[in-house]
Design an enzyme around this catalytic site. Structure first.
Site, mmCIF file in Angstrom:
data_model
loop_
_atom_site.group_PDB
_atom_site.id
_atom_site.type_symbol
_atom_site.label_atom_id
_atom_site.label_comp_id
_atom_site.label_asym_id
_atom_site.label_seq_id
_atom_site.Cartn_x
_atom_site.Cartn_y
_atom_site.Cartn_z
ATOM 1 N N TRP A 110 0.984 -5.152 -5.724
ATOM 2 C CA TRP A 110 0.005 -4.103 -5.415
ATOM 3 C C TRP A 110 -0.035 -3.061 -6.526
ATOM 4 O O TRP A 110 -1.104 -2.579 -6.900
ATOM 5 C CB TRP A 110 0.294 -3.471 -4.054
ATOM 6 C CG TRP A 110 0.136 -4.456 -2.930
ATOM 7 C CD1 TRP A 110 1.113 -4.933 -2.110
ATOM 8 C CD2 TRP A 110 -1.070 -5.112 -2.507
ATOM 9 N NE1 TRP A 110 0.589 -5.840 -1.214
ATOM 10 C CE2 TRP A 110 -0.741 -5.964 -1.439
ATOM 11 C CE3 TRP A 110 -2.404 -5.062 -2.946
ATOM 12 C CZ2 TRP A 110 -1.693 -6.760 -0.789
ATOM 13 C CZ3 TRP A 110 -3.361 -5.854 -2.299
ATOM 14 C CH2 TRP A 110 -3.000 -6.702 -1.230
ATOM 15 N N ASP A 181 0.827 4.920 -2.888
ATOM 16 C CA ASP A 181 0.266 3.887 -2.019
ATOM 17 C C ASP A 181 1.333 3.565 -0.981
ATOM 18 O O ASP A 181 2.293 2.857 -1.259
ATOM 19 C CB ASP A 181 -0.087 2.641 -2.845
ATOM 20 C CG ASP A 181 -0.536 1.465 -1.973
ATOM 21 O OD1 ASP A 181 -0.650 1.639 -0.740
ATOM 22 O OD2 ASP A 181 -0.765 0.374 -2.534
ATOM 23 N N LYS A 205 -1.199 -2.034 8.570
ATOM 24 C CA LYS A 205 0.208 -2.418 8.672
ATOM 25 C C LYS A 205 0.952 -1.531 9.674
ATOM 26 O O LYS A 205 1.582 -2.044 10.593
ATOM 27 C CB LYS A 205 0.871 -2.375 7.302
ATOM 28 C CG LYS A 205 0.505 -3.627 6.488
ATOM 29 C CD LYS A 205 0.154 -3.357 5.075
ATOM 30 C CE LYS A 205 -0.414 -4.627 4.441
ATOM 31 N NZ LYS A 205 -1.049 -4.364 3.164
HETATM 32 C C1 LIG Z 1 -1.745 -4.486 2.060
HETATM 33 C C2 LIG Z 1 -1.545 -3.578 0.923
HETATM 34 C C3 LIG Z 1 -2.613 -3.161 0.106
HETATM 35 C C4 LIG Z 1 -4.021 -3.680 0.288
HETATM 36 O O1 LIG Z 1 -4.641 -3.041 1.325
HETATM 37 P P1 LIG Z 1 -6.172 -3.354 1.682
HETATM 38 O O2 LIG Z 1 -6.405 -2.366 2.783
HETATM 39 O O3 LIG Z 1 -6.248 -4.776 2.114
HETATM 40 O O4 LIG Z 1 -6.993 -3.093 0.490
HETATM 41 C C5 LIG Z 1 -2.352 -2.274 -0.907
HETATM 42 N N1 LIG Z 1 -1.109 -1.806 -1.121
HETATM 43 C C6 LIG Z 1 -0.065 -2.198 -0.374
HETATM 44 C C7 LIG Z 1 1.296 -1.656 -0.667
HETATM 45 C C8 LIG Z 1 -0.252 -3.093 0.674
HETATM 46 O O5 LIG Z 1 0.785 -3.471 1.429
#
Ligand SMILES: *Cc1c(COP(=O)(O)O)cnc(C)c1O
Length: 369
Positions: A110, A181, A205
């Site tokens: 990511w 993030d 998540k």
């Molecule tokens: C799942 C995830 C993403 C992607 O998220 P989307 O909402 O599908 O764009 C980005 N960063 C991390 C750390 C993730 O676990």
């Protein structure tokens, strides 16, 4: 702690990395509110976002978010769309220029995607990376070196695919906004928001359904963003209209509100962290003892959310995943880029599921060791 997460008899243990398990009381509440929310005679998905019922919903979601994490009025709380992945470009689009440099900590797939997007708008300095170690650790201390004058530092607090997590925030140069993030560990433990310029996450998540991105952003950062961008891609547009410039992701905001209240009623972020630590310990303790299974992340970088592990052979891993699935231990297959197994045990994942997994692992290793 006033609530215990439990699994009902009709639902399996869902180890999915995302979208992921939601708290049962939240799902029950949503079932009713889909039909008719707040005795309005209209379901949550059918209400105008300009009406009083949805007003109450979004205001409560913001208020609960502020209360849970002690977020001051110096920060805006935004609900955007396009997933965390859209923040990968929106951050540099708003805050970088061809002359400016963003410092990135590269701790997994990511982070890499975020770096790729940032390069479209300015310079990227990779201040620390565990790429050469298959991302199985979090760089710290002397493994990090900042550029001379970074516009911001970008990090990924929990690496969903590699199964690693920062134990605490990196210490960034004074005055430089830290942007995180936190898609896969938001509100899984206490957080000092004042250490950050911005925290963002896709909700699917730890906080709700897919389709809503939570952005917690300091107001001075919002104001400093580039102008002349498309209206929808400027943070100030959404901040100035309380996420209601256009139709917001209403159902996602509603569900996130319920999840945040569930965390609050659970005892808040400290209680959540204690629970998450206890759950992860069940599995890590087993892995540390096992001669058949082993964890892939370095001990001091282990994630409490995504536990990545391998078995003796790929053949046996396949068999393990299939047999586990047949017993109601579902979606244990590791991400295709790393293989093996991954047990995602976010906030709403019940402790009983960790016990059930370890019990099966024990059985499996005796049968095949
Ligand atoms: C799942 C995830 C993403 C992607 O998220 P989307 O909402 O599908 O764009 C980005 N960063 C991390 C750390 C993730 O676990």
């Amino acid at each position: 702690m006033t609530t215990t997460a439990t699994a009902s008899s009709t639902r399996v243990f869902n180890f999915s990395a995302g979208p992921a398990v939601l708290p049962e009381p939240v799902l029950r509440q949503a079932q009713g509110d889909l039909w008719d929310i707040a005795d309005s005679g209209i379901g949550i998905m059918e209400h105008s976002h300009r009406g009083p019922v949805f007003d109450a919903v979004i205001n409560e979601t913001v208020a609960t978010c502020r209360e849970l994490a002690g977020i001051s009025d110096d920060y805006d709380i935004l609900f955007l769309q396009g997933g965390a992945s859209s923040q990968f470009f929106m951050v540099p689009m708003n805050f970088l220029t061809p002359e400016a440099t963003g410092d990135y900590l590269n701790t997994g797939s990511w982070s890499k995607k975020a770096i790729k997007e940032a390069k479209l708008f300015g310079n990227v300095h990779v201040a620390g990376s565990s790429d050469e170690g298959n991302f199985n650790y979090i760089p710290t201390g002397e493994q990090i070196s900042w550029s001379a004058n970074p516009r911001y530092v970008h990090m990924t607090s929990n690496n969903t695919i590699a199964g690693t997590q920062y134990a605490s925030e990196p210490v960034v140069p004074s005055g430089v906004p830290l942007i995180n993030d936190a898609s896969s560990d938001i509100f899984s433990r206490p957080v000092d928001v004042s250490k950050y310029g911005m925290i963002y996450c896709g909700a699917q998540k730890n906080l709700g359904p897919s389709g809503v991105t939570l952005v917690i952003i300091r107001k001075d950062l919002v104001a400093s963003g580039a102008e002349g961008l498309p209206t929808m891609l400027q943070y100030r547009t959404h901040a100035s209209k309380d996420s209601m410039f256009n139709t917001p992701p209403a159902f996602g905001i509603y569900t996130m509100g319920l999840v945040l209240k569930w965390i609050r009623d659970f005892g808040g972020l400290s209680a959540m962290a204690e629970y998450n630590e206890a759950k992860a310990a069940i599995i890590y303790d087993f892995l540390d003892e096992s001669e058949f299974f082993y964890g892939t992340a370095e001990t001091n970088s282990r994630s409490l959310m995504n536990i990545t592990f391998r078995g003796k052979t790929e053949e046996l891993e396949k068999q393990f995943i299939a047999e586990a699935g047949a017993r109601g231990l579902r979606t244990l297959k590791g991400h295709r880029s790393v293989g093996g197994m991954r047990a995602s045990i976010y906030n709403a994942f019940p402790e009983a599921g960790c016990g059930a997994l370890v019990e099966f692992m024990n059985e499996f290793q005796w049968a095949h060791g």
